[in-house]
Design a protein around this motif. Structure first.
Motif, PDB file in Angstrom:
ATOM      1  N   VAL A  80       0.653  -1.611  -0.047  1.00 26.21           N
ATOM      2  CA  VAL A  80       0.198   0.087  -0.152  1.00 26.21           C
ATOM      3  C   VAL A  80       1.118   1.147   0.273  1.00 26.21           C
ATOM      4  O   VAL A  80       0.385   2.628  -0.257  1.00 26.21           O
ATOM      5  CB  VAL A  80      -1.169   0.041   1.157  1.00 26.21           C
ATOM      6  CG1 VAL A  80      -2.668  -0.614   1.063  1.00 26.21           C
ATOM      7  CG2 VAL A  80      -0.318  -0.341   2.593  1.00 26.21           C
ATOM      8  N   MET A  81       1.667   1.053   0.640  1.00 27.33           N
ATOM      9  CA  MET A  81       2.873   2.232   0.600  1.00 27.33           C
ATOM     10  C   MET A  81       2.751   2.724  -0.534  1.00 27.33           C
ATOM     11  O   MET A  81       3.584   3.701  -1.248  1.00 27.33           O
ATOM     12  CB  MET A  81       4.087   2.205   1.465  1.00 27.33           C
ATOM     13  CG  MET A  81       3.311   1.878   3.046  1.00 27.33           C
ATOM     14  SD  MET A  81       2.096   3.359   3.626  1.00 27.33           S
ATOM     15  CE  MET A  81       3.304   4.362   3.945  1.00 27.33           C
ATOM     16  N   ASP A 117      -1.885   3.157  12.871  1.00 26.34           N
ATOM     17  CA  ASP A 117      -1.220   3.071  12.383  1.00 26.34           C
ATOM     18  C   ASP A 117      -0.292   0.493  11.307  1.00 26.34           C
ATOM     19  O   ASP A 117       0.679   0.756  11.127  1.00 26.34           O
ATOM     20  CB  ASP A 117       0.595   2.717  12.986  1.00 26.34           C
ATOM     21  CG  ASP A 117       0.461   1.956  14.768  1.00 26.34           C
ATOM     22  OD1 ASP A 117      -0.853   0.894  14.624  1.00 26.34           O
ATOM     23  OD2 ASP A 117       1.610   1.318  15.288  1.00 26.34           O
ATOM     24  N   ARG A 118      -1.791   0.483  11.611  1.00 29.80           N
ATOM     25  CA  ARG A 118      -1.267  -0.342  10.632  1.00 29.80           C
ATOM     26  C   ARG A 118      -3.197  -1.477  10.116  1.00 29.80           C
ATOM     27  O   ARG A 118      -3.305  -2.163  10.495  1.00 29.80           O
ATOM     28  CB  ARG A 118      -1.044  -2.163  12.279  1.00 29.80           C
ATOM     29  CG  ARG A 118      -2.622  -1.780  13.459  1.00 29.80           C
ATOM     30  CD  ARG A 118      -1.790  -2.818  14.126  1.00 29.80           C
ATOM     31  NE  ARG A 118      -2.717  -2.811  15.728  1.00 29.80           N
ATOM     32  CZ  ARG A 118      -2.368  -2.326  16.716  1.00 29.80           C
ATOM     33  NH1 ARG A 118      -1.588  -1.348  16.437  1.00 29.80           N
ATOM     34  NH2 ARG A 118      -3.683  -2.224  17.760  1.00 29.80           N
ATOM     35  N   ALA A 119      -3.670   0.047   9.644  1.00 27.26           N
ATOM     36  CA  ALA A 119      -4.913  -0.322   8.994  1.00 27.26           C
ATOM     37  C   ALA A 119      -4.859  -0.236   7.260  1.00 27.26           C
ATOM     38  O   ALA A 119      -5.533   0.018   6.777  1.00 27.26           O
ATOM     39  CB  ALA A 119      -5.541   1.098   9.605  1.00 27.26           C
ATOM     40  N   GLY A 120      -3.381  -1.206   7.322  1.00 27.29           N
ATOM     41  CA  GLY A 120      -3.659  -1.451   5.497  1.00 27.29           C
ATOM     42  C   GLY A 120      -4.290   0.375   4.721  1.00 27.29           C
ATOM     43  O   GLY A 120      -2.976   1.388   5.205  1.00 27.29           O
ATOM     44  N   ALA A 253      -7.436  -6.923   4.071  1.00 30.08           N
ATOM     45  CA  ALA A 253      -7.890  -7.438   5.061  1.00 30.08           C
ATOM     46  C   ALA A 253      -7.920  -6.536   6.425  1.00 30.08           C
ATOM     47  O   ALA A 253      -8.041  -6.499   7.872  1.00 30.08           O
ATOM     48  CB  ALA A 253      -7.240  -8.911   5.270  1.00 30.08           C
ATOM     49  N   ASP A 254      -6.222  -5.859   6.907  1.00 28.24           N
ATOM     50  CA  ASP A 254      -5.668  -5.216   8.122  1.00 28.24           C
ATOM     51  C   ASP A 254      -6.831  -3.601   7.797  1.00 28.24           C
ATOM     52  O   ASP A 254      -7.012  -3.606   9.382  1.00 28.24           O
ATOM     53  CB  ASP A 254      -4.518  -4.816   7.648  1.00 28.24           C
ATOM     54  CG  ASP A 254      -3.441  -5.822   7.729  1.00 28.24           C
ATOM     55  OD1 ASP A 254      -3.236  -6.703   8.252  1.00 28.24           O
ATOM     56  OD2 ASP A 254      -2.129  -5.346   6.984  1.00 28.24           O
ATOM     57  N   MET A 255      -7.325  -3.433   6.626  1.00 25.59           N
ATOM     58  CA  MET A 255      -8.431  -1.977   7.514  1.00 25.59           C
ATOM     59  C   MET A 255      -9.529  -2.792   7.844  1.00 25.59           C
ATOM     60  O   MET A 255     -10.128  -2.364   8.711  1.00 25.59           O
ATOM     61  CB  MET A 255      -8.505  -1.542   5.542  1.00 25.59           C
ATOM     62  CG  MET A 255      -9.078  -0.732   5.853  1.00 25.59           C
ATOM     63  SD  MET A 255      -9.497   0.722   4.249  1.00 25.59           S
ATOM     64  CE  MET A 255      -9.507  -0.678   3.342  1.00 25.59           C
ATOM     65  N   ALA A 256      -9.430  -3.618   6.882  1.00 29.44           N
ATOM     66  CA  ALA A 256     -11.124  -4.551   7.685  1.00 29.44           C
ATOM     67  C   ALA A 256     -11.146  -4.510   8.680  1.00 29.44           C
ATOM     68  O   ALA A 256     -11.507  -4.545   9.716  1.00 29.44           O
ATOM     69  CB  ALA A 256     -11.486  -5.720   7.144  1.00 29.44           C
ATOM     70  N   THR A 257      -9.385  -5.242   9.493  1.00 31.97           N
ATOM     71  CA  THR A 257      -9.792  -5.633  10.746  1.00 31.97           C
ATOM     72  C   THR A 257      -9.313  -4.286  11.217  1.00 31.97           C
ATOM     73  O   THR A 257     -10.959  -4.267  13.012  1.00 31.97           O
ATOM     74  CB  THR A 257      -8.530  -6.099  11.372  1.00 31.97           C
ATOM     75  OG1 THR A 257      -8.907  -7.625  10.075  1.00 31.97           O
ATOM     76  CG2 THR A 257      -8.258  -6.561  12.805  1.00 31.97           C
TER      77      THR A 257
END
Length: 296
Positions: A80-81, A117-120, A253-257
């Protein structure tokens, strides 16, 4: 002169139309100008190409007073970055080089939350904001999930009577129509009496749960629809099946979580950040015609 990137996307096309209706001179950056509507094509200046490319944004931003920046996710990017930040770096450099005084960007809620900081995709969007805020006056449109994402569920709505998501069925979160995001962007681009950096939350008129959404869809479409909670891992698998890289699938998946852990709940709702389009109105104007077209 106002430059609009992604002018054929759901948000960008509405921004272009509203700026033209206000009498503004508009320049667009379009990879395929043929996708511009006939009512827009002959009323705008066109720079053909991708706004990920330095030569394209250098040409497009010359003489610009303001820029609307929307960076679509690139499913083929390794992470994503790269998709959001590195792809936006040429744009930020062109803004600085040409002295563009105002930029409005499409971003996300989440800044300041424990999971930002861990949201995709959201983590990368916030870093993209910082890139522009370092070189000019910048307004970040901090959005929750889009009502328009429900269009992805048309097949399961018609096949199984199901919409799905990672949240518990009764968990309420903000939801916004892309047209309202565009209206907020156009207002800021037209009235540039602002400086520095700020986030502008765009929350929609009320929080909704998956069960709430299913009930509205049932009523509008006249068919039974229910909401089903799915695991974040299933979203990752779905993204891979659509051709996403492992890094981009993991980011989804990280964003959804992160949304299940409070990502979208760090902003207090006010009259100023609540936009007008209700989910029912959106279903009537957007979802129902799309469903009818899918049936035909």
């Amino acid at each position: 002169m106002i430059v609009v990137t992604a002018p054929t996307a759901k948000i960008g096309r509405h921004v272009v139309e509203q700026l033209l209706d206000a009498g503004e001179r508009v320049r667009v950056v379009a990879r395929d100008p043929r996708r511009l509507s006939p009512t827009v094509h002959d009323r705008v200046e066109i720079v053909e190409g991708s706004h990920r490319e330095a030569a394209v944004v250098d040409k497009a931003f010359a003489g610009a007073d303001a820029v609307f920046w929307l960076m679509p996710g690139d499913l083929r990017a390794p992470d994503v970055m790269t998709s959001y930040v590195e792809s936006s770096r040429p744009g930020a450099e062109a803004v600085a080089a040409h002295g563009v005084r105002h930029v409005v960007g499409v971003s996300a809620l989440g800044r300041g939350t424990a999971v930002a900081d861990r949201a995709g995709n959201v983590t990368a969007s916030l870093a993209m904001d910082d890139l522009f805020a370092a070189v000019t006056n910048y307004r970040s449109l901090a959005n929750p999930s889009f009502m328009d994402n429900t269009l992805r569920d048309i097949r399961t709505i018609l096949g199984d009577g199901v919409i799905s998501g990672p949240l518990a069925p009764d968990r309420e979160l903000p939801l916004v129509a892309t047209r309202d995001i565009a209206s907020t962007a156009a207002r800021l681009l037209l009235d540039r009496d602002w400086t520095g950096f700020a986030e502008i939350p765009v929350l929609g008129p009320r929080d909704l749960s998956g069960n709430d959404m299913a009930a509205v869809i049932t009523d509008v479409l006249g068919i039974p629809v229910r909401y089903v909670q799915v695991e974040a891992a299933s979203l990752e698998a779905a993204m891979l099946s659509f051709g996403a890289s492992p890094g981009m699938a993991r980011a989804m998946a990280d964003m959804a979580t992160a949304k299940t852990r409070g990502l979208d709940e760090g902003v207090v709702r006010t009259a100023e950040n609540s936009t007008p389009t209700t989910f029912r109105q959106w279903c009537e104007k957007v979802l129902r015609p799309a469903v009818d077209a899918a049936r035909s």
